[in-house]
Write a protein that holds these residues in place. Structure first.
Motif, PDB file in Angstrom:
ATOM      1  N   ASP A  92       0.817  -1.195   0.000  1.00 56.24           N
ATOM      2  CA  ASP A  92       0.000   0.000   0.000  1.00 56.24           C
ATOM      3  C   ASP A  92       0.857   1.253   0.000  1.00 56.24           C
ATOM      4  O   ASP A  92       0.626   2.186   0.741  1.00 56.24           O
ATOM      5  N   THR A 140      -4.762  -0.317  -4.472  1.00 54.04           N
ATOM      6  CA  THR A 140      -5.502   0.936  -4.594  1.00 54.04           C
ATOM      7  C   THR A 140      -5.392   1.489  -6.005  1.00 54.04           C
ATOM      8  O   THR A 140      -6.382   1.912  -6.612  1.00 54.04           O
ATOM      9  N   LYS A 148      -8.352   1.538  -9.249  1.00 52.75           N
ATOM     10  CA  LYS A 148      -8.748   2.774  -9.929  1.00 52.75           C
ATOM     11  C   LYS A 148      -8.590   2.646 -11.442  1.00 52.75           C
ATOM     12  O   LYS A 148      -9.458   3.084 -12.209  1.00 52.75           O
ATOM     13  N   ASN A 202     -16.435   2.669  -2.437  1.00 52.76           N
ATOM     14  CA  ASN A 202     -15.389   1.658  -2.317  1.00 52.76           C
ATOM     15  C   ASN A 202     -15.206   1.277  -0.852  1.00 52.76           C
ATOM     16  O   ASN A 202     -15.118   2.142   0.026  1.00 52.76           O
ATOM     17  N   GLU A 208     -12.026   2.638   0.925  1.00 52.66           N
ATOM     18  CA  GLU A 208     -12.117   4.093   1.079  1.00 52.66           C
ATOM     19  C   GLU A 208     -13.167   4.478   2.115  1.00 52.66           C
ATOM     20  O   GLU A 208     -13.006   5.474   2.833  1.00 52.66           O
ATOM     21  N   SER A 254      -9.852  -1.554   6.362  1.00 55.12           N
ATOM     22  CA  SER A 254      -9.492  -1.093   5.016  1.00 55.12           C
ATOM     23  C   SER A 254      -8.414  -1.982   4.420  1.00 55.12           C
ATOM     24  O   SER A 254      -8.510  -2.421   3.272  1.00 55.12           O
ATOM     25  N   LYS A 278      -8.809  -4.807   1.084  1.00 57.31           N
ATOM     26  CA  LYS A 278      -7.938  -4.831  -0.095  1.00 57.31           C
ATOM     27  C   LYS A 278      -7.179  -6.152  -0.182  1.00 57.31           C
ATOM     28  O   LYS A 278      -7.007  -6.711  -1.273  1.00 57.31           O
TER      29      LYS A 278
END
Length: 640
Positions: free
Chosen positions: A155, A332, A336, A555, A558, A578, A582
């Motif tokens: 991350d 992340t 996107k 999301n 998020e 979080s 992921k």
């Protein structure tokens, strides 16, 4: 007579290091003197400052918290030992007291290994000794603290541009290489390259690269008449060879080629010219690989004139995903990029379908992507969930208008199915008259769900709260969202029911921390990572976000990051959720790519012990956030 208890203990121990490094006879010798200890939850195995025991321990069932004492004298968990983990090694190496606490996190069964029996065996086995020394010397890690994330997902906070994301992909490596010894003649080498249809040939001695010859070398040195074709190929080879290991990126390869004025790089086992050749990288292959550049794919989507071409682009997008995961690009950023590519694909399909309609749309409309695409979490080809909302029209025009959009929706969903998004089994698609409604009808529908919710309505609501507009008039989706939040504000009981629904899938672990698997059907004995792990976190993030009326964030990761800002007291828990969301998504995606399916059902036999432990660590977040929801909404029991 055979000692069956010792045999069972040996069978367990041999599955885990360092015992897996021992011979069967040695294992049985140790197992005969192993003590089996049952401990209730919350009991100490040892305490800081306590004299070292005559045993060290391995967890057979349950979980052990390893804790340090902070400056305030409070115990803080720094690591957790699961099935197969060893702890309490200090007496093996030093005659010192314990420096940390070890407490049972739940009912546990421990095997206590006698140091007096084990130590002589370890001293005569270098591999066992090295393992124990590394385990003793290594620092423990808490996967839930901000500084120790990254078990399943990296991350790093790097601001990548699209082209930079392409350049960080692993470089394309050709593994079928042609090699010859240095005494080979130029003629022989040239014929071999021609027959194999390759542009380069490696010169090796004992499989070690000492030089490379390319088409350019033949043009410069042979075609000009400077050397005879009977000359040794070593006379025209470029040496030494520039070598890298297999994890070189496209950016590194391009810079290396420019720096050394070369167009080939040799891939070896350790990245040096001293180990075996594993493959070769060429400038040509890098240029060809640019077809998987996200910006190139985006242009291809916008230019596509047929569903067939869009399907080919989708296949390249899957290759891009595999490359990003192999190179550990942060999820992340992956999410996107793939959301934008998926969204562009949906837009292109709708544009093409409108062109094929006899007339343009009679009024403005919005195509809503639901579920994982709405949450920007759709990486694999899963089933499609969508809906359509159109502008209000006079009552006499309603059926005619709806008929137009149903016809359009059928065209769109059919083409989405062709490129890989299967039809939703529950028919939650815009082609279903129930999900192709005017703005007024949608408002009435949500009001019914919120004011008089039953179990089915709660489930439908939870799906429709995760939507994102993929095409059309954003004013329609915004007005619908405003209506939903206004209704929720007026009917607080709805959130309590939604919270209870979020608890319908409790922690994925059963008695003694075993994975809960499917008991029947075609997926019997498989672990459902979507239902038992991903969905509980998704549901929790949704209901807490609705409680705070967080808009424009769908999301899951998020949502929890926003909640961490809104609730500093629970910041660590929300950041852990979080991370876990992921990590679980990345794990599912890797499984799906490996087995060419949705990655939902996992055969636990295929997982390594390390993978199982990583997953179990993520599950702690599920348990903790569900406890928070249960307390906050005063829910006494789970929904059936």
């Amino acid at each position: 007579m055979k000692n069956t208890i010792a045999a069972r203990i040996a069978d367990f121990l041999k599955e885990f290091p360092p015992f897996s490094l021992l011979e069967e006879k040695q294992l049985l010798t140790i197992s005969k003197d192993v003590k089996v200890i049952y401990m209730e939850k919350g009991k100490p195995v040892f305490r800081k400052g306590e004299n070292g025991h005559e045993h060290f321990y391995i967890v057979n069932k349950g979980a052990i918290d390893l804790q340090k004492i902070n400056e305030n004298g409070e115990a803080e968990t720094i690591d957790k030992c699961d099935e197969g983990d060893i702890f309490g090694l200090r007496p093996l190496f030093a005659k010192e007291n314990y420096l940390i606490n070890a407490d049972t996190d739940e009912e546990s069964i421990l095997y206590a290994i006698p140091i007096s029996i084990f130590k002589p065996i370890a001293e005569n086995n270098s591999r066992v000794g090295n393992f124990l020394i590394e385990s003793f010397a290594s620092n423990t890690r808490n996967p839930y603290s901000p500084e120790h994330r990254g078990q399943l997902v990296t991350d790093n906070t790097v601001d990548f541009k699209t082209d930079a994301m392409y350049e960080l992909q692993p470089v394309p490596i050709v593994k079928k290489i042609v090699t010859v010894p240095p005494e080979t003649t130029i003629k022989t080498a040239a014929n071999l390259m021609s027959n194999k249809k390759v542009g380069s040939i490696l010169i090796t001695e004992n499989e070690i690269p000492i030089g490379i010859v390319t088409d350019m070398d033949f043009r410069k040195m042979v075609a000009t008449g400077r050397l005879s074709i009977d000359t040794s190929v070593s006379e025209i080879m470029t040496s030494p060879v520039i070598c890298y290991s297999r994890n070189i990126t496209i950016a590194q390869a391009q810079l290396t080629m420019m720096k050394h004025n070369i167009n080939h790089i040799c891939i070896t086992k350790d990245g040096t010219p001293n180990t075996r050749v594993k493959g070769i990288v060429s400038e040509h292959d890098i240029i060809v690989s640019q077809a998987n550049n996200p910006s190139v794919l985006m242009k291809a989507i916008k230019r596509a004139r047929s569903t067939k071409k869009l399907k080919k682009v989708r296949n390249k997008i899957t290759q891009l995903l595999r490359g990003y995961l192999d190179h550990n690009i942060p999820l992340t950023h992956i999410s996107k990029i793939f959301f934008e590519l998926n969204d562009a694909t949906i837009k292109r399909i709708i544009d093409r379908c409108i062109e094929k309609m006899e007339t343009p749309p009679p009024v403005n409309f919005a195509w809503l992507s639901l579920g994982s695409q709405g949450r920007k979490e759709q990486l694999l080809h899963t089933d499609q969930d969508n809906a359509l909302v159109f502008e209000d029209v006079p009552e006499e025009k309603l059926e005619e208008t709806k008929e137009y959009f149903l016809k359009l929706s059928k065209k769109v969903t059919k083409r989405l199915s062709i490129i890989g998004y299967e039809f939703c089994p529950a028919e939650m698609m815009a082609r279903n008259p129930d999900y192709c409604l005017s703005l007024k009808e949608w408002k009435e529908q949500f009001s019914d769900w919120i004011v008089e919710p039953g179990p089915d309505q709660i489930l439908l609501c939870s799906i429709f709260f995760d939507y994102d507009i993929s095409y059309g008039d954003v004013k329609l989706s915004n007005e619908l969202a405003d209506h939903i939040y206004k209704e929720i504000e007026s009917y607080k009981k709805f959130l309590t029911l939604l919270a209870a629904s979020a608890l319908r899938n409790p922690t994925p672990l059963g008695f003694f921390r075993q994975f809960l698997v499917e008991h029947d059907g075609e997926n019997k004995d498989f672990f459902d990572i979507k239902k038992r792990a991903i969905t509980p976190l998704t549901d929790a993030g949704r209901v807490l976000s609705l409680l705070y009326q967080v808009k424009n964030i769908s999301n899951t990761a998020e949502r929890f990051e926003k909640l961490a800002q809104l609730e500093p007291a629970n910041k660590e828990l929300y950041l852990a959720c979080s991370y876990s969301s992921k990590a679980l998504l990345k794990f599912r995606t890797k499984q799906g790519l490996r087995h060419k399916d949705s990655g939902r059902f996992i055969n636990l036999q295929d997982l390594s012990k390390e993978d199982k432990i990583k997953l179990k660590r993520c599950f702690k977040s599920i348990k903790d956030v569900q406890e928070l929801i249960k307390f906050r909404f005063e829910i006494s029991s789970y929904l059936p």
